[in-house]
Enzyme design. Structure first.
Site, mmCIF file in Angstrom:
data_model
loop_
_atom_site.group_PDB
_atom_site.id
_atom_site.type_symbol
_atom_site.label_atom_id
_atom_site.label_comp_id
_atom_site.label_asym_id
_atom_site.label_seq_id
_atom_site.Cartn_x
_atom_site.Cartn_y
_atom_site.Cartn_z
ATOM 1 N N ARG A 119 66.269 18.251 45.940
ATOM 2 C CA ARG A 119 65.610 16.941 45.938
ATOM 3 C C ARG A 119 64.581 16.835 47.064
ATOM 4 N NH1 ARG A 119 69.334 11.597 46.087
ATOM 5 N NH2 ARG A 119 69.325 11.952 48.323
ATOM 6 N N ARG B 178 61.743 13.627 50.338
ATOM 7 C CA ARG B 178 62.461 12.657 51.179
ATOM 8 C C ARG B 178 62.784 13.296 52.514
ATOM 9 N NH1 ARG B 178 67.170 9.289 48.276
ATOM 10 N NH2 ARG B 178 67.935 9.457 50.391
ATOM 11 N N LYS C 47 73.780 9.158 41.688
ATOM 12 C CA LYS C 47 73.782 7.695 41.505
ATOM 13 C C LYS C 47 72.438 7.205 40.953
ATOM 14 C CE LYS C 47 74.789 6.604 45.839
ATOM 15 N NZ LYS C 47 74.968 7.887 46.546
HETATM 16 P P1 AMP Z 1 70.269 6.308 49.902
HETATM 17 O O1 AMP Z 1 68.950 6.442 49.198
HETATM 18 O O2 AMP Z 1 71.176 5.308 49.203
HETATM 19 O O3 AMP Z 1 70.946 7.622 50.133
HETATM 20 O O4 AMP Z 1 69.968 5.667 51.334
HETATM 21 C C1 AMP Z 1 69.135 6.320 52.288
HETATM 22 C C2 AMP Z 1 69.443 5.810 53.686
HETATM 23 O O5 AMP Z 1 69.225 4.388 53.759
HETATM 24 C C3 AMP Z 1 70.893 5.990 54.137
HETATM 25 O O6 AMP Z 1 71.127 7.283 54.687
HETATM 26 C C4 AMP Z 1 71.025 4.882 55.186
HETATM 27 O O7 AMP Z 1 70.384 5.234 56.401
HETATM 28 C C5 AMP Z 1 70.206 3.754 54.548
HETATM 29 N N1 AMP Z 1 71.055 2.886 53.669
HETATM 30 C C6 AMP Z 1 70.921 2.716 52.320
HETATM 31 N N2 AMP Z 1 71.833 1.850 51.853
HETATM 32 C C7 AMP Z 1 72.576 1.462 52.922
HETATM 33 C C8 AMP Z 1 73.702 0.593 53.080
HETATM 34 N N3 AMP Z 1 74.252 -0.043 52.042
HETATM 35 N N4 AMP Z 1 74.208 0.449 54.343
HETATM 36 C C9 AMP Z 1 73.660 1.074 55.416
HETATM 37 N N5 AMP Z 1 72.624 1.917 55.326
HETATM 38 C C10 AMP Z 1 72.066 2.120 54.088
#
Ligand code: AMP
Length: 192
Positions: free
Chosen positions: A128, A134, A14
Site C-alpha cells: 500500500r 501513505r 477495512k
Molecule cells: P487509518 O487510516 O485508520 O489507519 O488512520 C491513520 C492514522 O490516523 C492512525 O495511525 C492514527 O494516527 C490516526 N487515527 C485515525 N483514526 C483514529 C482514531 N479513531 N483515534 C486516534 N487516532 C486515529
C-alpha cells in the site's frame, strides 16, 4: 438504523470492504483516518494538531477524535445508518460513541472484526505504501508502532463490544469478494 463498526489492524482490509458495504447498504461512511488525512492536506488546525501523531504511528488524542465524530454525526442525521471505519480505537472513544448514538435514539448494531496475521499485515502495508503513497506505511518502525498501538490500545475495544454481544469476528485473509460475502451474511443476521 444499521450502524456498523468495521474493526481490524492497519492493513486488514477495512477501507476496501467499507467501499463494498456502503455500496450495498447505502450507509454514511466515516473513516476517521481519511478525514484526518484530508485535514492535514488542507492545513486546518485539526490537521496540524494530528500531524505528529499520524507520522509517528500513534493515536491522535481522544478529545480531538471525539469532537470530530460529534460534529460529523450532528451534521449528518438524515442517513440510513453509519459505517465507522478505524473508529473507535480506544475504549473511551467507544463509550463516547455509545452516548452519541443514544442522543440520536439509536445504537451500534454490531462490530465486524477482520482477523489477519501480522506477517500478512506487514506485506500488505508495504504494498500500500507504493500504491497509495501513505507516509505512515513507508517506514518499518512506524508500521511496528501502529501494530503495537493496535494491540495495546485498540484491541480492548473488541472486548467492550463482545460484552454487549455485538462482536462478530471474521477471517480477513483470502479472496476480497468471498470476505465481503461473509460480511454480508453477518450484517443480514444483525438485529436492526
Ligand atoms: P487509518 O487510516 O485508520 O489507519 O488512520 C491513520 C492514522 O490516523 C492512525 O495511525 C492514527 O494516527 C490516526 N487515527 C485515525 N483514526 C483514529 C482514531 N479513531 N483515534 C486516534 N487516532 C486515529
Amino acid at each position: 438504523m444499521l450502524n456498523l463498526l468495521l474493526f481490524g489492524p492497519p492493513g486488514s482490509g477495512k477501507g476496501t470492504q467499507s467501499q463494498k458495504i456502503i455500496e450495498k447498504y447505502q450507509l454514511f461512511h466515516f473513516s476517521t483516518g481519511d478525514v484526518l488525512r484530508r485535514h492535514r492536506k488542507e492545513g486546518t488546525e485539526l490537521g496540524k494538531q494530528a500531524q505528529e501523531y499520524i507520522t509517528a504511528g500513534k493515536l491522535v488524542p481522544d478529545s480531538l477524535i471525539i469532537d470530530l465524530v460529534k460534529t460529523t454525526l450532528r451534521e449528518n442525521t438524515q442517513v440510513k445508518g453509519y459505517i465507522f471505519d478505524g473508529f473507535p480505537r480506544t475504549v473511551a472513544q467507544a463509550q463516547a460513541l455509545d452516548e452519541l448514538m443514544k442522543e440520536q435514539n439509536s445504537a451500534i448494531s454490531g462490530m465486524i472484526s477482520l482477523l489477519v496475521p501480522d506477517d500478512e499485515l506487514r506485506a500488505r502495508l508495504k504494498k500500500r505504501a507504493i500504491e497509495e503513497n501513505r507516509p505512515d506505511d513507508q517506514d518499518e518502525k512506524v508500521i511496528n508502532t501502529r501494530i503495537e498501538t493496535y494491540k495495546n490500545e485498540t484491541l480492548p475495544v473488541a472486548d467492550y463490544y463482545k460484552a454487549q454481544g455485538k462482536l462478530y469476528e471474521l477471517n480477513g485473509v483470502g479472496d476480497i469478494e468471498a470476505i465481503f460475502q461473509s460480511i454480508c451474511q453477518v450484517i443480514d443476521s444483525m438485529p436492526q
